[in-house]
Design an enzyme around this catalytic site. Sequence first.
Site, mmCIF file in Angstrom:
data_model
loop_
_atom_site.group_PDB
_atom_site.id
_atom_site.type_symbol
_atom_site.label_atom_id
_atom_site.label_comp_id
_atom_site.label_asym_id
_atom_site.label_seq_id
_atom_site.Cartn_x
_atom_site.Cartn_y
_atom_site.Cartn_z
ATOM 1 N N HIS A 1 -15.950 -5.638 -2.048
ATOM 2 C CA HIS A 1 -16.134 -7.014 -2.507
ATOM 3 C C HIS A 1 -17.275 -7.729 -1.799
ATOM 4 O O HIS A 1 -17.529 -8.900 -2.067
ATOM 5 C CB HIS A 1 -14.824 -7.789 -2.307
ATOM 6 C CG HIS A 1 -13.608 -6.991 -2.639
ATOM 7 N ND1 HIS A 1 -13.369 -6.508 -3.906
ATOM 8 C CD2 HIS A 1 -12.565 -6.543 -1.872
ATOM 9 C CE1 HIS A 1 -12.231 -5.809 -3.901
ATOM 10 N NE2 HIS A 1 -11.730 -5.818 -2.674
ATOM 11 N N HIS B 1 -8.948 2.335 -5.973
ATOM 12 C CA HIS B 1 -8.192 1.349 -5.188
ATOM 13 C C HIS B 1 -6.715 1.647 -5.370
ATOM 14 O O HIS B 1 -6.261 1.884 -6.500
ATOM 15 C CB HIS B 1 -8.485 -0.082 -5.656
ATOM 16 C CG HIS B 1 -9.917 -0.461 -5.460
ATOM 17 N ND1 HIS B 1 -10.419 -0.805 -4.237
ATOM 18 C CD2 HIS B 1 -10.949 -0.513 -6.331
ATOM 19 C CE1 HIS B 1 -11.704 -1.061 -4.357
ATOM 20 N NE2 HIS B 1 -12.052 -0.885 -5.618
ATOM 21 N N ILE B 2 -6.004 1.600 -4.277
ATOM 22 C CA ILE B 2 -4.560 1.860 -4.321
ATOM 23 C C ILE B 2 -3.849 0.758 -5.103
ATOM 24 O O ILE B 2 -2.959 1.019 -5.910
ATOM 25 C CB ILE B 2 -4.018 1.956 -2.877
ATOM 26 C CG1 ILE B 2 -4.663 3.155 -2.161
ATOM 27 C CG2 ILE B 2 -2.490 2.052 -2.867
ATOM 28 C CD1 ILE B 2 -4.509 3.111 -0.646
ATOM 29 N N THR B 3 -4.269 -0.460 -4.868
ATOM 30 C CA THR B 3 -3.654 -1.611 -5.537
ATOM 31 C C THR B 3 -4.484 -2.001 -6.751
ATOM 32 O O THR B 3 -5.661 -1.613 -6.872
ATOM 33 C CB THR B 3 -3.575 -2.818 -4.572
ATOM 34 O OG1 THR B 3 -4.913 -3.176 -4.170
ATOM 35 C CG2 THR B 3 -2.737 -2.496 -3.346
ATOM 36 N N ASP C 1 -26.069 -0.218 -3.216
ATOM 37 C CA ASP C 1 -27.434 0.331 -3.289
ATOM 38 C C ASP C 1 -27.447 1.804 -2.899
ATOM 39 O O ASP C 1 -28.124 2.615 -3.534
ATOM 40 C CB ASP C 1 -28.372 -0.452 -2.355
ATOM 41 C CG ASP C 1 -28.762 -1.811 -2.903
ATOM 42 O OD1 ASP C 1 -28.595 -2.044 -4.118
ATOM 43 O OD2 ASP C 1 -29.229 -2.644 -2.109
ATOM 44 N N ASN D 1 -12.976 4.942 -1.848
ATOM 45 C CA ASN D 1 -12.203 3.699 -1.756
ATOM 46 C C ASN D 1 -12.921 2.864 -0.692
ATOM 47 O O ASN D 1 -12.715 3.071 0.497
ATOM 48 C CB ASN D 1 -10.749 3.952 -1.350
ATOM 49 C CG ASN D 1 -9.957 2.644 -1.322
ATOM 50 O OD1 ASN D 1 -10.538 1.555 -1.331
ATOM 51 N ND2 ASN D 1 -8.643 2.757 -1.291
ATOM 52 N N TYR E 1 0.799 -1.225 0.000
ATOM 53 C CA TYR E 1 0.000 0.000 0.000
ATOM 54 C C TYR E 1 0.838 1.284 0.000
ATOM 55 O O TYR E 1 0.270 2.382 -0.024
ATOM 56 C CB TYR E 1 -0.964 -0.001 1.193
ATOM 57 C CG TYR E 1 -1.979 -1.124 1.135
ATOM 58 C CD1 TYR E 1 -2.984 -1.115 0.174
ATOM 59 C CD2 TYR E 1 -1.914 -2.212 2.005
ATOM 60 C CE1 TYR E 1 -3.901 -2.143 0.084
ATOM 61 C CE2 TYR E 1 -2.838 -3.245 1.929
ATOM 62 C CZ TYR E 1 -3.824 -3.209 0.978
ATOM 63 O OH TYR E 1 -4.741 -4.221 0.885
ATOM 64 N N ARG F 1 -10.998 -10.490 -4.790
ATOM 65 C CA ARG F 1 -10.944 -9.023 -4.930
ATOM 66 C C ARG F 1 -11.315 -8.562 -6.344
ATOM 67 O O ARG F 1 -11.411 -7.368 -6.609
ATOM 68 C CB ARG F 1 -9.539 -8.498 -4.597
ATOM 69 C CG ARG F 1 -9.142 -8.698 -3.161
ATOM 70 C CD ARG F 1 -7.821 -8.011 -2.852
ATOM 71 N NE ARG F 1 -7.174 -8.625 -1.710
ATOM 72 C CZ ARG F 1 -7.422 -8.296 -0.438
ATOM 73 N NH1 ARG F 1 -8.255 -7.322 -0.152
ATOM 74 N NH2 ARG F 1 -6.825 -8.923 0.547
HETATM 75 O O1 CA2 Z 1 -6.234 -1.345 -3.008
HETATM 76 C C1 CA2 Z 1 -7.090 -0.804 -2.315
HETATM 77 O O2 CA2 Z 1 -7.169 0.405 -2.151
HETATM 78 C C2 CA2 Z 1 -8.070 -1.696 -1.531
HETATM 79 O O3 CA2 Z 1 -9.336 -1.041 -1.538
HETATM 80 C C3 CA2 Z 1 -7.509 -1.791 -0.124
HETATM 81 C C4 CA2 Z 1 -8.336 -2.716 0.758
HETATM 82 C C5 CA2 Z 1 -8.544 -4.071 0.095
HETATM 83 O O4 CA2 Z 1 -9.421 -4.857 0.886
HETATM 84 C C6 CA2 Z 1 -9.120 -3.931 -1.299
HETATM 85 O O5 CA2 Z 1 -9.233 -5.213 -1.865
HETATM 86 C C7 CA2 Z 1 -8.236 -3.059 -2.164
HETATM 87 C C8 CA2 Z 1 -7.613 -2.926 2.094
HETATM 88 C C9 CA2 Z 1 -7.403 -1.669 2.874
HETATM 89 C C10 CA2 Z 1 -6.481 -1.975 4.001
HETATM 90 O O6 CA2 Z 1 -5.525 -0.957 4.067
HETATM 91 C C11 CA2 Z 1 -4.394 -1.197 4.780
HETATM 92 C C12 CA2 Z 1 -3.418 -0.258 4.666
HETATM 93 C C13 CA2 Z 1 -2.241 -0.417 5.320
HETATM 94 C C14 CA2 Z 1 -2.045 -1.517 6.118
HETATM 95 C C15 CA2 Z 1 -3.032 -2.459 6.227
HETATM 96 C C16 CA2 Z 1 -4.216 -2.291 5.571
#
Ligand code: CA2
Length: 151
Positions: free
Chosen positions: A82, A102-104, A89, A76, A25, A113
Site C-alpha cells: 500500500h 494477500h491472506i486477508t 517499479d 505477499n 491471519y 488497504r
Molecule cells: O492479508 C495480507 O496478507 C496482508 O498482506 C498482510 C499485511 C497487511 O499489511 C496487508 O494489508 C494485508 C500484514 C502482515 C502482518 O502479518 C501479521 C501476521 C500475524 C500477526 C501480526 C501480523
Amino acid sequence: MEPPLIVVLNGPNLNMLGTREPEKYGTATLDDVEALCAEAAEELGLAIDFRQTNLEGELISWIQEARGNAAGIIINPAGYSHTSIALMDALLAVDLPVVEVHITNIHRREAFRHLSYVSRAAVGVICGLGVGGYALALRAIAGIIGQDDTA
Ligand code: CA2
C-alpha cells in the site's frame, strides 16, 4: 531437466504469522506456509525459493536477483503493498510473471488497504483465501509459465 524456479517473497511482519492476531491471519506459521508451498510446488513440478524480510530494500534486491534465475515471482508484500512505488517499479522492471497474494481480503478492510501499488505489476491477485492462497498462486503461475497441462 531442472524444474522452473518460482521465488516466493514475503514482506514485513509476516514472520509473526501464527503467533499473533489468529482471528485475522489464521494459526499457520510462516514455516507452515513454506511447507504448504513446497508441497504444492512438488505436485506442479516447480522449485521454490521461499523468503521473508522486514526490509523494503531487501525485497527489491531479491526481485532484481530473480531476473535470469527465476521463471516467476509470487509475492505477499504485506504493508509495502500500500506504500511502495519502489517495489512496484522493481516488479515492473524484472520482466517476470508476478502473482500477488494477500491472506486477508484487503478490500473488506480499512480503505488504506484497498490500493496496492504492487497490483499494477501483477498478472493476478489472490486475496482473502487465507494461506491457501499461496498454493493457488503457485497453480496460477504454473499455468502462466506453461508448466501445467490444464492451464
Ligand atoms: O492479508 C495480507 O496478507 C496482508 O498482506 C498482510 C499485511 C497487511 O499489511 C496487508 O494489508 C494485508 C500484514 C502482515 C502482518 O502479518 C501479521 C501476521 C500475524 C500477526 C501480526 C501480523
